[in-house]
Design an enzyme around this catalytic site. Sequence first.
Site, PDB file in Angstrom:
ATOM      1  N   ARG A  58    -101.077   6.054-100.607  1.00  0.00           N
ATOM      2  CA  ARG A  58    -101.284   5.534-101.963  1.00  0.00           C
ATOM      3  C   ARG A  58    -102.741   5.777-102.305  1.00  0.00           C
ATOM      4  O   ARG A  58    -103.580   5.896-101.435  1.00  0.00           O
ATOM      5  CB  ARG A  58    -101.078   4.009-101.999  1.00  0.00           C
ATOM      6  CG  ARG A  58     -99.785   3.525-101.454  1.00  0.00           C
ATOM      7  CD  ARG A  58     -99.720   2.000-101.475  1.00  0.00           C
ATOM      8  NE  ARG A  58    -100.850   1.367-100.796  1.00  0.00           N
ATOM      9  CZ  ARG A  58    -101.653   0.480-101.330  1.00  0.00           C
ATOM     10  NH1 ARG A  58    -101.511   0.102-102.579  1.00  0.00           N
ATOM     11  NH2 ARG A  58    -102.631  -0.061-100.629  1.00  0.00           N
ATOM     12  N   ARG A  84    -108.084   0.482-109.667  1.00  0.00           N
ATOM     13  CA  ARG A  84    -108.291  -0.865-110.212  1.00  0.00           C
ATOM     14  C   ARG A  84    -108.661  -0.749-111.672  1.00  0.00           C
ATOM     15  O   ARG A  84    -109.626  -0.066-112.000  1.00  0.00           O
ATOM     16  CB  ARG A  84    -109.467  -1.529-109.501  1.00  0.00           C
ATOM     17  CG  ARG A  84    -109.158  -1.947-108.115  1.00  0.00           C
ATOM     18  CD  ARG A  84    -110.361  -2.727-107.622  1.00  0.00           C
ATOM     19  NE  ARG A  84    -110.250  -2.884-106.189  1.00  0.00           N
ATOM     20  CZ  ARG A  84    -111.267  -3.164-105.417  1.00  0.00           C
ATOM     21  NH1 ARG A  84    -112.480  -3.308-105.931  1.00  0.00           N
ATOM     22  NH2 ARG A  84    -111.110  -3.317-104.132  1.00  0.00           N
ATOM     23  N   ARG A  99    -112.202  11.930 -82.703  1.00  0.00           N
ATOM     24  CA  ARG A  99    -113.132  12.517 -83.674  1.00  0.00           C
ATOM     25  C   ARG A  99    -114.407  11.709 -83.584  1.00  0.00           C
ATOM     26  O   ARG A  99    -114.389  10.534 -83.217  1.00  0.00           O
ATOM     27  CB  ARG A  99    -112.566  12.480 -85.097  1.00  0.00           C
ATOM     28  CG  ARG A  99    -111.683  13.659 -85.387  1.00  0.00           C
ATOM     29  CD  ARG A  99    -111.484  13.898 -86.870  1.00  0.00           C
ATOM     30  NE  ARG A  99    -112.665  14.395 -87.558  1.00  0.00           N
ATOM     31  CZ  ARG A  99    -113.141  15.639 -87.449  1.00  0.00           C
ATOM     32  NH1 ARG A  99    -112.566  16.518 -86.662  1.00  0.00           N
ATOM     33  NH2 ARG A  99    -114.206  16.017 -88.142  1.00  0.00           N
ATOM     34  N   ARG A 108    -122.119  10.878 -95.682  1.00  0.00           N
ATOM     35  CA  ARG A 108    -122.695   9.686 -96.327  1.00  0.00           C
ATOM     36  C   ARG A 108    -124.167   9.561 -95.951  1.00  0.00           C
ATOM     37  O   ARG A 108    -124.591  10.075 -94.924  1.00  0.00           O
ATOM     38  CB  ARG A 108    -122.041   8.399 -95.844  1.00  0.00           C
ATOM     39  CG  ARG A 108    -120.574   8.405 -95.655  1.00  0.00           C
ATOM     40  CD  ARG A 108    -120.031   7.006 -95.524  1.00  0.00           C
ATOM     41  NE  ARG A 108    -120.268   6.394 -94.215  1.00  0.00           N
ATOM     42  CZ  ARG A 108    -119.881   5.176 -93.884  1.00  0.00           C
ATOM     43  NH1 ARG A 108    -119.268   4.405 -94.767  1.00  0.00           N
ATOM     44  NH2 ARG A 108    -120.092   4.695 -92.676  1.00  0.00           N
ATOM     45  N   GLU A 154    -124.832  10.882 -92.155  1.00  0.00           N
ATOM     46  CA  GLU A 154    -123.675  10.822 -91.265  1.00  0.00           C
ATOM     47  C   GLU A 154    -122.887  12.134 -91.343  1.00  0.00           C
ATOM     48  O   GLU A 154    -122.523  12.567 -92.434  1.00  0.00           O
ATOM     49  CB  GLU A 154    -122.799   9.660 -91.754  1.00  0.00           C
ATOM     50  CG  GLU A 154    -122.024   8.983 -90.685  1.00  0.00           C
ATOM     51  CD  GLU A 154    -121.359   7.720 -91.222  1.00  0.00           C
ATOM     52  OE1 GLU A 154    -122.055   6.719 -91.444  1.00  0.00           O
ATOM     53  OE2 GLU A 154    -120.128   7.753 -91.417  1.00  0.00           O
ATOM     54  N   TYR A 157    -107.686   2.593 -83.438  1.00  0.00           N
ATOM     55  CA  TYR A 157    -108.798   2.126 -84.259  1.00  0.00           C
ATOM     56  C   TYR A 157    -108.578   0.660 -84.614  1.00  0.00           C
ATOM     57  O   TYR A 157    -107.519   0.280 -85.105  1.00  0.00           O
ATOM     58  CB  TYR A 157    -108.927   2.942 -85.563  1.00  0.00           C
ATOM     59  CG  TYR A 157    -110.055   2.402 -86.405  1.00  0.00           C
ATOM     60  CD1 TYR A 157    -111.369   2.785 -86.159  1.00  0.00           C
ATOM     61  CD2 TYR A 157    -109.824   1.435 -87.382  1.00  0.00           C
ATOM     62  CE1 TYR A 157    -112.421   2.237 -86.877  1.00  0.00           C
ATOM     63  CE2 TYR A 157    -110.871   0.879 -88.101  1.00  0.00           C
ATOM     64  CZ  TYR A 157    -112.156   1.293 -87.842  1.00  0.00           C
ATOM     65  OH  TYR A 157    -113.202   0.736 -88.533  1.00  0.00           O
ATOM     66  N   ASP A 186    -110.526  -2.608 -86.685  1.00  0.00           N
ATOM     67  CA  ASP A 186    -111.665  -3.203 -87.375  1.00  0.00           C
ATOM     68  C   ASP A 186    -112.107  -4.407 -86.559  1.00  0.00           C
ATOM     69  O   ASP A 186    -111.326  -4.957 -85.774  1.00  0.00           O
ATOM     70  CB  ASP A 186    -111.243  -3.644 -88.785  1.00  0.00           C
ATOM     71  CG  ASP A 186    -111.524  -2.568 -89.829  1.00  0.00           C
ATOM     72  OD1 ASP A 186    -112.458  -1.775 -89.620  1.00  0.00           O
ATOM     73  OD2 ASP A 186    -110.813  -2.534 -90.852  1.00  0.00           O
TER      74      ASP A 186
HETATM   75  P1  FAD Z   1    -116.840  -0.681 -78.126  1.00  0.00           P
HETATM   76  O1  FAD Z   1    -117.746  -1.260 -79.121  1.00  0.00           O
HETATM   77  O2  FAD Z   1    -116.808   0.806 -78.024  1.00  0.00           O
HETATM   78  O3  FAD Z   1    -117.214  -1.269 -76.698  1.00  0.00           O
HETATM   79  C1  FAD Z   1    -116.780  -0.691 -75.481  1.00  0.00           C
HETATM   80  C2  FAD Z   1    -117.920  -0.827 -74.486  1.00  0.00           C
HETATM   81  O4  FAD Z   1    -117.438  -0.437 -73.199  1.00  0.00           O
HETATM   82  C3  FAD Z   1    -119.112   0.074 -74.793  1.00  0.00           C
HETATM   83  O5  FAD Z   1    -120.286  -0.674 -74.859  1.00  0.00           O
HETATM   84  C4  FAD Z   1    -119.132   1.059 -73.634  1.00  0.00           C
HETATM   85  O6  FAD Z   1    -120.454   1.433 -73.256  1.00  0.00           O
HETATM   86  C5  FAD Z   1    -118.479   0.255 -72.529  1.00  0.00           C
HETATM   87  N1  FAD Z   1    -117.863   1.091 -71.470  1.00  0.00           N
HETATM   88  C6  FAD Z   1    -116.970   2.080 -71.650  1.00  0.00           C
HETATM   89  N2  FAD Z   1    -116.661   2.628 -70.454  1.00  0.00           N
HETATM   90  C7  FAD Z   1    -117.374   1.966 -69.519  1.00  0.00           C
HETATM   91  C8  FAD Z   1    -117.502   2.084 -68.108  1.00  0.00           C
HETATM   92  N3  FAD Z   1    -116.835   3.020 -67.426  1.00  0.00           N
HETATM   93  N4  FAD Z   1    -118.326   1.235 -67.457  1.00  0.00           N
HETATM   94  C9  FAD Z   1    -119.027   0.292 -68.138  1.00  0.00           C
HETATM   95  N5  FAD Z   1    -118.969   0.149 -69.471  1.00  0.00           N
HETATM   96  C10 FAD Z   1    -118.142   0.974 -70.154  1.00  0.00           C
HETATM   97  N6  FAD Z   1    -115.133  -2.225 -88.031  1.00  0.00           N
HETATM   98  C11 FAD Z   1    -115.248  -3.077 -89.071  1.00  0.00           C
HETATM   99  O7  FAD Z   1    -114.636  -4.160 -89.072  1.00  0.00           O
HETATM  100  N7  FAD Z   1    -116.071  -2.775 -90.140  1.00  0.00           N
HETATM  101  C12 FAD Z   1    -116.772  -1.607 -90.190  1.00  0.00           C
HETATM  102  O8  FAD Z   1    -117.497  -1.379 -91.172  1.00  0.00           O
HETATM  103  C13 FAD Z   1    -116.653  -0.696 -89.105  1.00  0.00           C
HETATM  104  N8  FAD Z   1    -117.319   0.475 -89.109  1.00  0.00           N
HETATM  105  C14 FAD Z   1    -117.174   1.348 -88.078  1.00  0.00           C
HETATM  106  C15 FAD Z   1    -117.864   2.564 -88.120  1.00  0.00           C
HETATM  107  C16 FAD Z   1    -117.700   3.483 -87.096  1.00  0.00           C
HETATM  108  C17 FAD Z   1    -118.453   4.795 -87.144  1.00  0.00           C
HETATM  109  C18 FAD Z   1    -116.825   3.188 -86.027  1.00  0.00           C
HETATM  110  C19 FAD Z   1    -116.595   4.192 -84.928  1.00  0.00           C
HETATM  111  C20 FAD Z   1    -116.160   1.980 -85.961  1.00  0.00           C
HETATM  112  C21 FAD Z   1    -116.314   1.048 -86.981  1.00  0.00           C
HETATM  113  N9  FAD Z   1    -115.680  -0.198 -86.940  1.00  0.00           N
HETATM  114  C22 FAD Z   1    -115.805  -1.059 -88.008  1.00  0.00           C
HETATM  115  C23 FAD Z   1    -114.848  -0.598 -85.792  1.00  0.00           C
HETATM  116  C24 FAD Z   1    -115.654  -1.353 -84.699  1.00  0.00           C
HETATM  117  O9  FAD Z   1    -116.679  -0.537 -84.209  1.00  0.00           O
HETATM  118  C25 FAD Z   1    -114.706  -1.748 -83.556  1.00  0.00           C
HETATM  119  O10 FAD Z   1    -113.772  -2.693 -84.033  1.00  0.00           O
HETATM  120  C26 FAD Z   1    -115.411  -2.372 -82.349  1.00  0.00           C
HETATM  121  O11 FAD Z   1    -116.544  -1.676 -81.971  1.00  0.00           O
HETATM  122  C27 FAD Z   1    -114.449  -2.379 -81.172  1.00  0.00           C
HETATM  123  O12 FAD Z   1    -115.055  -2.979 -80.069  1.00  0.00           O
HETATM  124  P2  FAD Z   1    -114.666  -2.559 -78.605  1.00  0.00           P
HETATM  125  O13 FAD Z   1    -115.241  -3.575 -77.700  1.00  0.00           O
HETATM  126  O14 FAD Z   1    -113.224  -2.283 -78.504  1.00  0.00           O
HETATM  127  O15 FAD Z   1    -115.338  -1.126 -78.370  1.00  0.00           O
END
Ligand code: FAD
Length: 375
Positions: A179, A183, A256, A287, A312, A360, A362
């Site tokens: 979609r 607005r 990606r 961006r 970016e 993915y 948020d």
């Molecule tokens: P991560 O933040 O990736 O944490 C995983 C951690 O595990 C990392 O610190 C990594 O170093 C560690 N790790 C991995 N493997 C190992 C290992 N073997 N040993 C030790 N440590 C390890 N969400 C929103 O709500 N709003 C937004 O505006 C938004 N913008 C975003 C923009 C981008 C470019 C991206 C990529 C994501 C965005 N998100 C956003 C989503 C948000 O980043 C995620 O929801 C969040 O980071 C997920 O947390 P996580 O703990 O799963 O992953």
Amino acid sequence: MFQYDYLIIGAGLFGSMFAYKAKLAGKRVLVIDKRPHVGGNLYCENIEGINVHKYGAHIFHTSNKDVWSFVNSIVEFNRYTNSPVANYKGKLYNLPFNMNTFYQMWGVKTPNEALMKINEQRNSAIEKMRGEGISTPRNLEEQALSLIGNDIYEKLIKGYTEKQWGRSCTDLPAFIIKRLPVRLVFDNNYFNDKYQGIPIGGYNIFIKNLLYKVDVNLNTDFFSNRIYWENMAEKIVFTGKIDEFYNYCFGKLEYRTVCFEEEIHDCTNYQGNAVINYTDKSVPYTRIIEHKHFEMFGLEVDACPKTVISKEYSMEWKEGMEPYYPVNDERNSRLYQQYKALASQEKNVIFGGRLAEYQYYDMHQIVEKILTFNL
Ligand code: FAD
């Protein structure tokens, strides 16, 4: 007897939220992360007094009152409202598509005039396709044209989407755009959620408060001494890459990624907004983020003498790059299901977060998951 109840691999949002909840439940928790900092992708570096989102701009948004109350109990959030602007060949348009955009695009001033213009554009695109014997859109370009017409597609969708995916819109599947909401009000607020904002003082404070009195080892890769770490705790919470956990036995999952070019400018205000999208394909970046606008408002902007921007670039992921977005195609989905089947047999390992679940999320979804998780 194990030294800890939980070893949490990854100090990102999932790991930090889990640690907070386990600690609150009286569990002994150790968090390790291979990076030199906590916070995962939420991490910010303070440059010239500005919190710079090192892994991409993060804006917290949710409609879940419990989630919003919880995050505000950890640190108060500010009133930042995401209202990105598009720059197409030097002309500016408000996003998401709303009355401001339609006025800028066509000079229309009322919802009725805007609707007539959109329908005129859509119908002429649909008729053109029919003339070519196309009854259902075969690709993203045809889908977008049939939903919104030529002007908005050409100026605000085409170039941006092609940069994001690294492919022509005619080579992208139609289902990517289901979609295209428009607005018919003068409202530039990007999110439809009830609540949004940025932690006052930045995301690092949010994570620091979650990890208060939790043992954390940084610069520590789980895989560099796996057996040692596995013997550290009764249960493991793994938030790293699931294919790596299983030594890539079925093959490597693909991602990606996004790369950032950071610049410090000797001015108080570079672009007047946190997010400006460059929708023309000839501009290589997608961006420009100006970080101070996430946390500084009104006179605060001028009180901070410098500014930091990030350009970016969307890219194909290669080994060694940050794995940002899972690729939801057939190959990767099938591969993930194979790893997931192995993971479901584990008794003492919890897989969570964007890398371990190859999905993915948020931020609010991660918070919600942990708040409702039974330890
Ligand atoms: P991560 O933040 O990736 O944490 C995983 C951690 O595990 C990392 O610190 C990594 O170093 C560690 N790790 C991995 N493997 C190992 C290992 N073997 N040993 C030790 N440590 C390890 N969400 C929103 O709500 N709003 C937004 O505006 C938004 N913008 C975003 C923009 C981008 C470019 C991206 C990529 C994501 C965005 N998100 C956003 C989503 C948000 O980043 C995620 O929801 C969040 O980071 C997920 O947390 P996580 O703990 O799963 O992953």
